[in-house]
Write a protein that holds these residues in place. Sequence first.
Motif, PDB file in Angstrom:
ATOM      1  N   ALA A   1      -2.163   1.738   6.683  1.00  0.00           N
ATOM      2  CA  ALA A   1      -3.563   1.329   6.758  1.00  0.00           C
ATOM      3  C   ALA A   1      -3.911   1.099   8.229  1.00  0.00           C
ATOM      4  O   ALA A   1      -3.058   1.229   9.120  1.00  0.00           O
ATOM      5  CB  ALA A   1      -3.804   0.067   5.928  1.00  0.00           C
TER       6      ALA A   1
ATOM      7  N   LEU B   1     -10.419  -2.252   2.658  1.00  0.00           N
ATOM      8  CA  LEU B   1      -9.555  -2.913   1.687  1.00  0.00           C
ATOM      9  C   LEU B   1      -9.608  -4.429   1.830  1.00  0.00           C
ATOM     10  O   LEU B   1      -9.372  -5.159   0.856  1.00  0.00           O
ATOM     11  CB  LEU B   1      -8.109  -2.440   1.864  1.00  0.00           C
TER      12      LEU B   1
ATOM     13  N   TRP C   1      -8.515  -1.098   6.780  1.00  0.00           N
ATOM     14  CA  TRP C   1      -9.087   0.149   6.290  1.00  0.00           C
ATOM     15  C   TRP C   1      -7.974   0.995   5.665  1.00  0.00           C
ATOM     16  O   TRP C   1      -6.841   1.016   6.140  1.00  0.00           O
ATOM     17  CB  TRP C   1      -9.721   0.943   7.422  1.00  0.00           C
ATOM     18  N   SER C   2      -8.352   1.706   4.640  1.00  0.00           N
ATOM     19  CA  SER C   2      -7.441   2.676   4.050  1.00  0.00           C
ATOM     20  C   SER C   2      -7.550   3.994   4.791  1.00  0.00           C
ATOM     21  O   SER C   2      -8.413   4.161   5.657  1.00  0.00           O
ATOM     22  CB  SER C   2      -7.753   2.873   2.571  1.00  0.00           C
TER      23      SER C   2
ATOM     24  N   ASN D   1      -3.009   1.606  -4.021  1.00  0.00           N
ATOM     25  CA  ASN D   1      -4.202   1.875  -3.205  1.00  0.00           C
ATOM     26  C   ASN D   1      -5.019   0.626  -2.946  1.00  0.00           C
ATOM     27  O   ASN D   1      -6.065   0.726  -2.291  1.00  0.00           O
ATOM     28  CB  ASN D   1      -5.084   2.927  -3.886  1.00  0.00           C
ATOM     29  N   GLU D   2      -4.638  -0.504  -3.457  1.00  0.00           N
ATOM     30  CA  GLU D   2      -5.406  -1.737  -3.293  1.00  0.00           C
ATOM     31  C   GLU D   2      -4.473  -2.846  -2.850  1.00  0.00           C
ATOM     32  O   GLU D   2      -3.259  -2.830  -3.109  1.00  0.00           O
ATOM     33  CB  GLU D   2      -6.083  -2.144  -4.613  1.00  0.00           C
TER      34      GLU D   2
ATOM     35  N   LEU E   1       0.824  -1.217   0.000  1.00  0.00           N
ATOM     36  CA  LEU E   1       0.000   0.000   0.000  1.00  0.00           C
ATOM     37  C   LEU E   1       0.852   1.258   0.000  1.00  0.00           C
ATOM     38  O   LEU E   1       0.325   2.361  -0.185  1.00  0.00           O
ATOM     39  CB  LEU E   1      -0.930   0.017   1.223  1.00  0.00           C
TER      40      LEU E   1
END
Length: 434
Positions: free
Chosen positions: A143, A79, A72-73, A43-44, A39
């Motif tokens: 994250a 996520l 969580w992002s 973003n994934e 990350l």
Amino acid sequence: MAFVGHLVGTRIEHAAAASAGEAAALYMEAFLEPYVQELATDNELSPASVHGIDRLHNSTSLSKHIVSVKIWSADARILYSNDKSQLNQTFPHEEVARAMRGEIVTRLTPLGDDENHFEEDFDQPLYETYAPLRQFDTDRVLAVGEFYEQKHEIETLQQEVWAVISAATLAMLLLLFYIVRRGDLIIDRQQVALRKQMQEQEQLHRQNASLQQKITAANHEFARIGELTQRRLGADLHDGPAQLLTLILLRLDELSEWRPQPQPAAELDGDDALETIRGAAKDALRQVRNLSSGLALPELNDLSLTDELILAAHRHQQRTQSQVLLDIADLPEQMPPLHKIALYRFVEESLNNAFRHADGQGQRVSARCSNGLLTVEVCDSGPGFDPDTPINGTRGRSPLGLAGMRYRIESLGGSFKVDSSPGKGTRVSVQFEV
């Protein structure tokens, strides 16, 4: 004890929550941080990372306690989740923001939140822990990891605490019952003893009341006999020495008329002796009549109390040529004869003291009856005196006079009071219940 149980249970719950949060943070740091390192540039999470987290959750012993995992992002987007239907969904979450700032947040799962439908299906309380997931070798938070942990051990511990508190409460209640019961028995024994003492005191009170009645009756009889004795002495003085002195004066007058005129010069000394005898006899007769009139009271039975007090003041004014102010309110019409005599003597003696020691200044007699209490006062505005100081000389109030008045009043059940101080006059008062 219920409050103590609740307090201890709450403290245990808070301690367990803190412990669960620390354990979850360590677990996330050890097992989840390697899967979120990507990350830093993306973003994934990759499918390989998602598959690795699923395998990790299902294969370890932590799955017995951890029922759900989420990642969580920074923008509160999911996520990773065991509930795949929530992936890439965004929920406004304050706890995620706090964890992104580096805090570890632990709480009980709130029912009704949109993101907790999967966890609510377990139908049991869960600890929800948010912990930051950082990039290796830096403090950058990539994250937020979220764990849902079961609460079975805490409930068991709380039940044990409540069992101990219940047992302690029961023991305390039994001890209190024993103490109160024992105290109750002691009180019962003391009440029996007190009732016995009360009966003995009541019997003594009746005996004292009977003796008091006898003493009061004896005092009344003594006062009556004393008054009769004074009247008899007055009558004896009037009928005995006064009559003899009157006879002496008559015979002296006859001798002075029989002596022929003019008298020789040699007999002038005899005339002087005759006049001296006549003057002495007149003085003696006047003193005897004063004594007899003071010992023999006027008839008071036909007079009201108001008329009696007015009479005492009027006779004092006639004897001393001084002024007496009267302030007499409504007084009872009927009074026992001994009480009327005592009040007459009190006013007479007090006015005599006021004239003798205060030169008759500010003489006043006041009387009133209020709430069943008759009060009679005699005041003057003379030099006054200190009632607590022994009386010496001729200017102080006569100790025998005051003592006699006090005894006469108190023997009839009244109260006697002297209020005086140097330079402020004197007030003498008596009170009777009517």
